[in-house]
Scaffold this active site. Structure first.
Site, PDB file in Angstrom:
ATOM      1  N   GLU A 167       7.222   6.072   9.736  1.00 39.77           N
ATOM      2  CA  GLU A 167       7.166   7.490  10.126  1.00 39.77           C
ATOM      3  C   GLU A 167       6.703   7.711  11.559  1.00 39.77           C
ATOM      4  O   GLU A 167       7.161   8.650  12.208  1.00 39.77           O
ATOM      5  CB  GLU A 167       6.233   8.253   9.173  1.00 39.77           C
ATOM      6  N   HIS A 192       5.319 -15.405  -6.083  1.00 39.97           N
ATOM      7  CA  HIS A 192       6.154 -15.615  -7.258  1.00 39.97           C
ATOM      8  C   HIS A 192       7.576 -15.109  -7.033  1.00 39.97           C
ATOM      9  O   HIS A 192       8.356 -15.027  -7.979  1.00 39.97           O
ATOM     10  CB  HIS A 192       5.510 -14.938  -8.472  1.00 39.97           C
ATOM     11  N   LYS A 245      14.370  17.574   2.517  1.00 42.15           N
ATOM     12  CA  LYS A 245      13.677  18.649   1.782  1.00 42.15           C
ATOM     13  C   LYS A 245      14.493  19.940   1.859  1.00 42.15           C
ATOM     14  O   LYS A 245      14.634  20.645   0.855  1.00 42.15           O
ATOM     15  CB  LYS A 245      12.279  18.851   2.339  1.00 42.15           C
TER      16      LYS A 245
HETATM   17  O1  PA5 Z   1       4.178  12.057   6.127  1.00 47.81           O
HETATM   18  C1  PA5 Z   1       4.923  12.946   5.726  1.00 47.81           C
HETATM   19  O2  PA5 Z   1       5.238  13.931   6.399  1.00 47.81           O
HETATM   20  C2  PA5 Z   1       5.481  12.861   4.319  1.00 47.81           C
HETATM   21  O3  PA5 Z   1       5.268  11.594   3.786  1.00 47.81           O
HETATM   22  C3  PA5 Z   1       4.860  13.956   3.451  1.00 47.81           C
HETATM   23  O4  PA5 Z   1       3.501  13.711   3.253  1.00 47.81           O
HETATM   24  C4  PA5 Z   1       5.600  14.037   2.123  1.00 47.81           C
HETATM   25  O5  PA5 Z   1       6.929  14.408   2.345  1.00 47.81           O
HETATM   26  C5  PA5 Z   1       4.973  15.023   1.165  1.00 47.81           C
HETATM   27  O6  PA5 Z   1       4.740  16.245   1.787  1.00 47.81           O
HETATM   28  P1  PA5 Z   1       3.323  16.956   1.583  1.00 47.81           P
HETATM   29  O7  PA5 Z   1       2.334  15.986   2.098  1.00 47.81           O
HETATM   30  O8  PA5 Z   1       3.379  18.208   2.375  1.00 47.81           O
HETATM   31  O9  PA5 Z   1       3.206  17.180   0.118  1.00 47.81           O
END
Ligand code: PA5
Length: 352
Positions: free
Chosen positions: A236, A252, A347
């Site tokens: 990310e 394993h 999303k």
């Molecule tokens: O890092 C991110 O932006 C994502 O992994 C979000 O955390 C994930 O999509 C879930 O969203 P939220 O944290 O708003 O529930």
């Protein structure tokens, strides 16, 4: 490659100052402790099980709680990263519903199941649909500050879970988090942008990982969760593919997978092995036996070791170092660590 000692170049690549959020993590943990200690709680019975609902940067909070509870608690806990609750969640379960935005579909779906099953729920969120529904349903809402990306808010998301659970079971769990603060302050001071690469191991490791695919190996428990967090942060923040696995399980299966494609892996894959002072001695032995057998199949092999004592401390130590490495890798590549455009696109497409 961007010079990681050039603070004005860093500011250009990182306009939202993600690195500043990483540097300020110890203060976030302090504030998160206050939030968790201060939230109004109804009289809740100690639970017979704990479930944490959450995805991605929010769901990691459940993994952190699991590591914290692992060696000390007779109460089982699990993180639910999906739409369906396990069958054992019921009236005696404490459910933490965590979503930084408060609008994550999977978490809202499993939240509704928890309500139907009569579980005690505590929501942890900046607001959104989750806060609205939890308030309407009469559950406590731990409101955390908005304005960050979820993965920069691990302190806000994870620490209140530990503090709140401690209050419910009558244990001073918050004190265990307070004990981490000197270590985190030290990490912030020694790994931040002002510390030159010559003295900054996070900058140096990031520079070695440029144009490589990182494989992160940890050890079961805190090491495995840390390895997973490193992988997700490389995805990310640095926007690179990454992979994680853990000892002893990888002995394993995964160890066999380097026989073919050697040319590819030995030119492009970097192995980072996360070790801990508290590793099981048999895992230490496994690592020492395994690495010589596979190290030629990687472009480079790096070891990162935490000397922190205890599962929670070693987890936070390794995660904090990894957060710096992934952020510096993003910046070294000239990539803004903040946006995660594809997550938002998926999303939005699901919402229509
Ligand atoms: O890092 C991110 O932006 C994502 O992994 C979000 O955390 C994930 O999509 C879930 O969203 P939220 O944290 O708003 O529930």
């Amino acid at each position: 490659m961007i010079d990681l000692d050039d603070t004005s170049a860093i500011a250009k690549v990182d306009p939202d100052d993600f690195l500043g959020d990483v540097e300020a993590f110890p203060d976030q943990v302090r504030e998160a402790l206050d939030i968790g200690q201060g939230v109004d709680l109804p009289d809740l019975r100690p639970p017979s099980s704990v479930a944490v609902l959450g995805m991605g940067g929010s769901g990691i909070s459940g993994d952190v709680l699991g590591v914290f509870l692992g060696p000390r608690s007779p109460v089982p806990s699990a993180t639910v990263k999906g739409y369906e609750l396990p069958a054992w969640v019921g009236e005696d379960t404490l459910v933490f519903a965590t979503s930084y935005s408060g609008n994550t579909e999977e978490t809202l779906t499993s939240y509704e199941q928890a309500v139907e099953r009569g579980a005690s729920v505590v929501a942890v969120t900046t607001g959104g649909e989750l806060a609205d529904r939890a308030e309407l349903d009469g559950f406590p809402v731990v409101r955390i500050p908005p304005g960050l990306v979820p993965r920069a808010a691990m302190g806000y998301l994870a620490v209140p879970l530990i503090a709140v659970l401690g209050r419910i079971v009558g244990e001073s769990y918050a004190a265990k988090v307070e004990e981490l603060l000197p270590m985190l302050d030290e990490g912030s001071g020694s790994l931040g942008r002002k510390v030159p690469a010559s003295e900054n191991p996070a900058k140096r490791l990031a520079a070695k990982l440029v144009a490589r695919i990182p494989f992160i190996y940890g050890t079961s428990g805190a090491g495995e969760v840390a390895a997973y967090r490193w992988k997700c942060q490389f995805n990310e923040c640095s926007k690179v593919p990454a992979h994680h696995h853990s000892f002893p399980e990888l002995n394993h299966n995964e160890v066999v997978g380097f026989k073919e494609l050697t040319e590819l892996t030995s030119s492009s894959v970097a192995l980072v092995v996360l070790r801990r002072a508290g590793d099981h001695p048999r895992n230490d032995k496994r690592i020492d036996i395994t690495l010589p057998l596979i190290e030629d199949e990687f472009a480079l092999v790096e070891k990162v070791r935490s000397e922190a004592k205890g599962e929670l401390a070693s987890l936070f130590d390794l995660v904090y170092f990894g957060d710096f490495v992934a952020t510096y890798l993003a910046i070294a590549q000239g990539v803004d660590p903040s946006p995660t455009e594809i997550i938002s696109r998926v999303k939005s497409a699901l919402a229509t």
